[in-house]
Write a protein that holds these residues in place. Structure first.
Motif, mmCIF file in Angstrom:
data_model
loop_
_atom_site.group_PDB
_atom_site.id
_atom_site.type_symbol
_atom_site.label_atom_id
_atom_site.label_comp_id
_atom_site.label_asym_id
_atom_site.label_seq_id
_atom_site.Cartn_x
_atom_site.Cartn_y
_atom_site.Cartn_z
ATOM 1 N N GLY A 151 0.817 -1.194 0.000
ATOM 2 C CA GLY A 151 0.000 0.000 0.000
ATOM 3 C C GLY A 151 0.858 1.255 0.000
ATOM 4 O O GLY A 151 2.086 1.205 0.152
ATOM 5 N N ASP A 152 0.215 2.382 -0.164
ATOM 6 C CA ASP A 152 0.941 3.655 -0.194
ATOM 7 C C ASP A 152 1.426 4.040 1.200
ATOM 8 O O ASP A 152 0.734 3.831 2.205
ATOM 9 C CB ASP A 152 0.031 4.764 -0.732
ATOM 10 C CG ASP A 152 -0.248 4.598 -2.215
ATOM 11 O OD1 ASP A 152 0.623 4.066 -2.915
ATOM 12 O OD2 ASP A 152 -1.341 5.001 -2.655
ATOM 13 N N GLU A 153 2.618 4.596 1.237
ATOM 14 C CA GLU A 153 3.158 5.195 2.447
ATOM 15 C C GLU A 153 3.514 6.643 2.146
ATOM 16 O O GLU A 153 3.912 6.966 1.026
ATOM 17 C CB GLU A 153 4.393 4.430 2.934
ATOM 18 C CG GLU A 153 4.078 3.053 3.481
ATOM 19 C CD GLU A 153 5.309 2.376 4.070
ATOM 20 O OE1 GLU A 153 5.145 1.517 4.954
ATOM 21 O OE2 GLU A 153 6.439 2.702 3.622
ATOM 22 N N PHE A 154 3.362 7.490 3.153
ATOM 23 C CA PHE A 154 3.542 8.921 2.954
ATOM 24 C C PHE A 154 4.549 9.477 3.959
ATOM 25 O O PHE A 154 4.584 9.062 5.115
ATOM 26 C CB PHE A 154 2.215 9.650 3.138
ATOM 27 C CG PHE A 154 1.095 9.089 2.316
ATOM 28 C CD1 PHE A 154 0.884 9.516 1.013
ATOM 29 C CD2 PHE A 154 0.260 8.110 2.837
ATOM 30 C CE1 PHE A 154 -0.145 8.992 0.246
ATOM 31 C CE2 PHE A 154 -0.773 7.575 2.073
ATOM 32 C CZ PHE A 154 -0.973 8.014 0.772
ATOM 33 N N GLN A 155 5.359 10.414 3.482
ATOM 34 C CA GLN A 155 6.241 11.165 4.361
ATOM 35 C C GLN A 155 5.717 12.594 4.386
ATOM 36 O O GLN A 155 5.730 13.279 3.362
ATOM 37 C CB GLN A 155 7.680 11.123 3.862
ATOM 38 C CG GLN A 155 8.669 11.794 4.809
ATOM 39 C CD GLN A 155 10.068 11.808 4.245
ATOM 40 O OE1 GLN A 155 10.258 12.157 3.083
ATOM 41 N NE2 GLN A 155 11.062 11.431 5.054
ATOM 42 N N ALA A 156 5.236 13.023 5.541
ATOM 43 C CA ALA A 156 4.568 14.320 5.603
ATOM 44 C C ALA A 156 4.947 15.083 6.864
ATOM 45 O O ALA A 156 5.467 14.521 7.825
ATOM 46 C CB ALA A 156 3.051 14.137 5.555
ATOM 47 N N SER A 157 4.686 16.384 6.811
ATOM 48 C CA SER A 157 4.866 17.261 7.967
ATOM 49 C C SER A 157 3.602 18.107 8.092
ATOM 50 O O SER A 157 2.829 18.246 7.136
ATOM 51 C CB SER A 157 6.077 18.172 7.767
ATOM 52 O OG SER A 157 7.261 17.434 7.589
ATOM 53 N N HIS A 158 3.375 18.655 9.276
ATOM 54 C CA HIS A 158 2.198 19.518 9.431
ATOM 55 C C HIS A 158 2.469 20.609 10.450
ATOM 56 O O HIS A 158 3.379 20.515 11.281
ATOM 57 C CB HIS A 158 0.974 18.688 9.837
ATOM 58 C CG HIS A 158 0.956 18.280 11.281
ATOM 59 N ND1 HIS A 158 -0.173 18.323 12.060
ATOM 60 C CD2 HIS A 158 1.943 17.832 12.095
ATOM 61 C CE1 HIS A 158 0.108 17.906 13.286
ATOM 62 N NE2 HIS A 158 1.377 17.602 13.333
ATOM 63 N N ILE A 159 1.656 21.613 10.340
ATOM 64 C CA ILE A 159 1.655 22.703 11.313
ATOM 65 C C ILE A 159 0.247 22.726 11.905
ATOM 66 O O ILE A 159 -0.740 22.835 11.171
ATOM 67 C CB ILE A 159 1.984 24.054 10.652
ATOM 68 C CG1 ILE A 159 3.373 23.996 10.011
ATOM 69 C CG2 ILE A 159 1.910 25.182 11.671
ATOM 70 C CD1 ILE A 159 3.703 25.222 9.161
ATOM 71 N N LEU A 160 0.159 22.587 13.209
ATOM 72 C CA LEU A 160 -1.130 22.507 13.897
ATOM 73 C C LEU A 160 -1.373 23.793 14.690
ATOM 74 O O LEU A 160 -0.530 24.192 15.496
ATOM 75 C CB LEU A 160 -1.146 21.304 14.839
ATOM 76 C CG LEU A 160 -2.396 21.138 15.715
ATOM 77 C CD1 LEU A 160 -3.626 20.894 14.850
ATOM 78 C CD2 LEU A 160 -2.193 20.005 16.709
ATOM 79 N N GLU A 177 -5.857 12.175 6.677
ATOM 80 C CA GLU A 177 -5.443 11.214 5.646
ATOM 81 C C GLU A 177 -5.972 11.626 4.273
ATOM 82 O O GLU A 177 -5.251 11.547 3.270
ATOM 83 C CB GLU A 177 -5.954 9.822 6.011
ATOM 84 C CG GLU A 177 -5.568 8.750 5.006
ATOM 85 C CD GLU A 177 -6.049 7.385 5.431
ATOM 86 O OE1 GLU A 177 -7.067 6.912 4.877
ATOM 87 O OE2 GLU A 177 -5.420 6.792 6.331
ATOM 88 N N GLU A 178 -7.216 12.069 4.223
ATOM 89 C CA GLU A 178 -7.805 12.492 2.955
ATOM 90 C C GLU A 178 -7.010 13.641 2.341
ATOM 91 O O GLU A 178 -6.782 13.672 1.131
ATOM 92 C CB GLU A 178 -9.263 12.910 3.169
ATOM 93 C CG GLU A 178 -9.984 13.295 1.892
ATOM 94 C CD GLU A 178 -11.437 13.678 2.140
ATOM 95 O OE1 GLU A 178 -12.093 14.150 1.177
ATOM 96 O OE2 GLU A 178 -11.911 13.514 3.279
ATOM 97 N N ALA A 179 -6.572 14.576 3.173
ATOM 98 C CA ALA A 179 -5.790 15.712 2.675
ATOM 99 C C ALA A 179 -4.446 15.250 2.130
ATOM 100 O O ALA A 179 -3.993 15.697 1.074
ATOM 101 C CB ALA A 179 -5.580 16.724 3.799
#
Length: 283
Positions: free
Chosen positions: A135-144, A196-198
């Protein structure tokens, strides 16, 4: 005594010393450790009694447990014998249940053990992962942040060239903020649905519009995306072994069920709640 016979004691000793020693006998499960009015208690009885003890008692020294277990088994035999041939119904049924359970469990253990081998595990691994498409794997960052207004302002700054990691360290209220907002690699199902949708809707290098979740408002950067690699054999060996054994057990049970003559007569008044009626077995 004639001189010709003086050597005989030495010779006899040498002969005795040359004889093979009798094999040293070792205790077995059938070794009798006590007899109560002619009824034997064996070492096997003691070993199983010790194995059934609660963990806190098993920590006691062996010399203490040995005597305590032997005394208990002797006392139990005396009490049992004092009843004579009178076996209460609930005891008779409990013994039948226990025997059925132990014999069934022993057979299932044999079946499970017989199904296991390195070849079987390798074959199961090959069957499951030889054509693996992870399945797909993602490398992400976020600002909360707490409000949509804050998130929109951050998105505008990022669109104008602001550094994402620096903004995360400065603005993010989440635990990943000091690390530049990095969430590392994660797969599907690891994040809440809205987040996840984003992520799924982004291409590597893109930043999302503000996203609301139960934690607040997020601005998400997708750094990279990949297909998950198949796990190594060692990583899933235990899982595969459990499935092999369970499949073997299920197959045996299905085989016996198909071959057996099983009847389930309809009994008037037999309601599920009757299982609570303990008085039925205390007659």
């Amino acid at each position: 005594m004639p001189k010709g016979l003086t050597f005989l004691p030495s010779l006899a000793l040498a002969v005795v010393m040359a004889l093979p020693l009798a094999a040293e006998t070792k205790p077995t499960a059938d070794t009798v450790v006590a007899s109560v009015n002619g009824e034997e208690i064996t070492l096997g009885h003691m070993i199983l009694a010790r194995a059934a003890l609660p963990q806190q008692y098993q920590q006691l020294p062996d010399e203490v447990l040995f005597q305590a277990i032997l005394d208990q088994l002797i006392q139990q035999n005396l009490l049992k014998q004092s009843r004579g041939a009178d076996v209460p119904k609930h005891v008779e049924l409990a013994l039948e249940n226990e025997q059925r359970s132990l014999l069934a469990a022993d057979l299932l253990e044999d079946i499970a053990s017989g199904a296991m081998s390195d070849d079987a595990v390798q074959a199961a691994y090959d069957a499951q992962y030889s054509e693996w498409t992870g399945g797909d794997e993602f490398q992400a960052s976020h600002i909360l942040v707490e409000t949509e207004e804050e998130a929109k302002a951050i998105k505008a700054d990022l669109d104008n060239g602001a550094d994402f990691a620096a903004m995360a360290k400065e603005k993010s209220t989440g635990p990943s903020g000091p690390n530049g907002g990095s969430l590392g690699w994660f797969g599907m199902g690891a994040m809440v649905p809205e987040f996840e949708e984003a992520v799924v809707g982004l291409n590597p290098g893109e930043v999302s519009d503000p996203v609301k979740t139960q934690f607040g408002w997020h601005v998400v950067l997708l750094s990279d995306k990949r297909k998950a690699e198949a796990p190594t054999l060692d990583a899933v060996r235990g899982e595969l072994a459990s499935k092999i054994q369970q499949d073997a057990v299920d197959a045996k049970v299905a085989e016996l069920t198909k071959a057996g003559e099983i009847e389930r007569p309809e009994v008037e008044g037999l309601e599920p709640s009757i299982l609570r009626d303990v008085e039925l077995v205390q007659e």
